[in-house]
Write an enzyme that holds these catalytic residues in place. Sequence first.
Site, PDB file in Angstrom:
ATOM      1  N   HIS A   1      16.222  52.096  40.714  1.00 45.18           N
ATOM      2  CA  HIS A   1      17.681  52.035  40.880  1.00 45.18           C
ATOM      3  C   HIS A   1      18.329  53.403  40.786  1.00 45.18           C
ATOM      4  O   HIS A   1      19.042  53.817  41.707  1.00 45.18           O
ATOM      5  CB  HIS A   1      18.313  51.107  39.842  1.00 45.18           C
TER       6      HIS A   1
ATOM      7  N   ARG B   1      65.588  47.843  39.873  1.00 39.41           N
ATOM      8  CA  ARG B   1      64.793  46.990  40.774  1.00 39.41           C
ATOM      9  C   ARG B   1      65.665  46.511  41.937  1.00 39.41           C
ATOM     10  O   ARG B   1      65.198  46.412  43.073  1.00 39.41           O
ATOM     11  CB  ARG B   1      64.195  45.802  40.021  1.00 39.41           C
TER      12      ARG B   1
ATOM     13  N   ASP C   1      24.662  43.490  43.914  1.00 41.07           N
ATOM     14  CA  ASP C   1      24.903  42.453  42.912  1.00 41.07           C
ATOM     15  C   ASP C   1      26.058  42.836  41.991  1.00 41.07           C
ATOM     16  O   ASP C   1      26.878  41.994  41.616  1.00 41.07           O
ATOM     17  CB  ASP C   1      23.638  42.240  42.067  1.00 41.07           C
TER      18      ASP C   1
ATOM     19  N   HIS D   1      20.204  57.583  43.305  1.00 41.39           N
ATOM     20  CA  HIS D   1      19.858  56.166  43.338  1.00 41.39           C
ATOM     21  C   HIS D   1      19.108  55.836  44.632  1.00 41.39           C
ATOM     22  O   HIS D   1      19.732  55.488  45.642  1.00 41.39           O
ATOM     23  CB  HIS D   1      21.128  55.315  43.242  1.00 41.39           C
TER      24      HIS D   1
ATOM     25  N   HIS E   1      54.894  41.566  27.738  1.00 44.90           N
ATOM     26  CA  HIS E   1      55.426  41.984  29.028  1.00 44.90           C
ATOM     27  C   HIS E   1      56.248  43.270  28.947  1.00 44.90           C
ATOM     28  O   HIS E   1      56.732  43.748  29.964  1.00 44.90           O
ATOM     29  CB  HIS E   1      56.292  40.866  29.627  1.00 44.90           C
TER      30      HIS E   1
ATOM     31  N   GLU F   1      46.689  41.242  41.073  1.00 45.31           N
ATOM     32  CA  GLU F   1      47.211  42.609  41.048  1.00 45.31           C
ATOM     33  C   GLU F   1      46.155  43.652  41.405  1.00 45.31           C
ATOM     34  O   GLU F   1      46.443  44.631  42.101  1.00 45.31           O
ATOM     35  CB  GLU F   1      47.793  42.938  39.662  1.00 45.31           C
TER      36      GLU F   1
END
Length: 657
Positions: A259, A352, A155, A28, A468, A406
């Site tokens: 490019h 947990r 970009d 490139h 979930h 996240e």
Amino acid sequence: MTDNTENMMANAIRALTMDAVQAANSGHPGAPMGMADVAAVLFNRFVNVDPANDQWADRDRFVMSAGHGSMLVYAVNHLLGYDDMDMDQIRNFRQMGYRTAGHPEFGHAKGIECTTGPLGQGISMAVGMALAERMQNARFGDDLVDHYTYVISGDGCLMEGISHEAIDFAGHLGLGKLVLLWDDNKITIDGSTDVSTSMDQQARFLAAGWHVQTIDGHDKDSIAAAITAAKASDKPSMIACRTIIGFGAPNKQGTSATHGAPLGADEIAAAREVLGWPHAPFEIPDDVYTAWHKAANRGATAQNAWAARLNSNAKKEVFAAATAATDTAAVTKAMTAYRKRLSSDAPKVATRKASEMALEVINATLSNSIGGSADLTGSNLTSTKGMESVTRDNYAGDFVNYGVREHVMAAIMNGMSLHGGFKPYSGTFLAFADYCRPAIRLSSLMQQPVIHVMTHDSIGLGEDGPTHQPVEHVASLRAIPNLMVFRPADVVETAEAWEIAVNSPTTPSILALSRQGLPCVRTTHTDMNMSAKGAYVLREVAGTRDVTLIATGSEVEIALNAADLLAENGVKAAVVSAPCFELFASQDADYRAAVLGTAPRVGVEAAIEQSWGKLLGDNSAFVGMTGFGASAPAPELYEHFGITAGGVAAAAKSLIS
């Protein structure tokens, strides 16, 4: 520095880029040629790096987020004088066995701060580096930590969704040592950027709290003035550099043709004439090397001054400890004593919660662990006693509130780890691992041992339902090379997983943890960390096995109960706990054979069967999920999907009848 000399410095980047891409017949050239003026001014007048001390802790960081423009990085590092980037590396761009890969790869060569190529990741890791700089500065002061993070973005980087998360986060925390140089060339592979975006990027950055400027990216004095103004701001800075892609190639510049393809011999010859560069391919005049080496010498002078300050600083030893490798002996000693108490007390807790308990020990042992969560702190339980949030007014904090971001959370942790000085971990729900996945993949590729706490790991989370409830996520994460995926069965295995993850020098970790309470199945203490074996015999039989039950996480309890049911029917069932498939695969063949045995095998996991093949073999059965979950209380879901002791026992009987 005369403008002509800086022109020659920039044209050296262009020439090396044209020649290397042509020799490789791939690459490139457009971005390096378009941003060569910006890079020349940036390194000539501002960046402090020392090629002879590439790991200098207070060096400026440079990130080429538009990683396809890798030849800019290689050309700059060659010209600065990094000893592992000689002209032979440039001549063999993109070839097997050379450091000059198609995209910059961390660890392949000095002066490459991170692996980039997946667009947007570089910006986000740069945010992590800038955050780490401010946090270290708050701990050690300007004498030891006072540097900038510069990032070149294209970009495409700004179109990627992760860029919004990164820009918002950096603005919120006021990361004033971050300078983003946008290659505003208005060209994409498909043509002009207006075919796919109408975004006012300057307004977008302003709205996020950034300092914003717009300049001619080929006017060196404007470039220098903009960087000077950016450094004077207490906000992160974006400089929109209006450039011409492929600058200097008279017939192709300003078009997408430059490019991602070689320019061709005729266009390169024409570009040499336009640029006033009469030199042969891969030939750099001595005066150009001299100019670039002066920039490197400035960095070396700064490094020497810093080393003298460090040597006389009262916090010298603390700084050295923070930037050194993890004290694995201290971690192992603390966690072994802790596990002994757990086996004695045998608490029944969700893993947990077990993770939070283990973190109390980890964070008391390590001075540089940094926690965080994606707006789920109370669910992931990643904050321990005494932790303080990192804010723009308190960079001395040790807990990062990432918000519902996240993807950038995972990338920022990569940047912090790469920067050095901190051991980052963070939390979210396992079902949202896919939001983090591109950054997790880069952690593995770059060998950065960041730690992801991912809770609510199965249908065991219950009523929140299939959106979930992760069923395919564990298998998909196991597919990533150099990633340890832990699914611990109880409080002891959770502590073991944390010990392994924290002590790992080059491998990131996922801790897949339950919402529901699980009994302690390891009530007899061993100094050996059994989870480090990946899988081990939790319960053996007297004599010859009739069947081996292999389970992970919350299903280990189910396997033990199934073994009891089978025993009532005269069936001898051994139970194997397999908290980490990757570690088990790394054990020697004799150990694996001893654990798995020769009897038929039943795998038990509240997830899809994919990834279980090597453990189960041909004469086997799997009890788990075959599709998505449902919304109901957890016990009802386990019954509904047949993941029960009775279901496991029935599967075992079907193999030996």
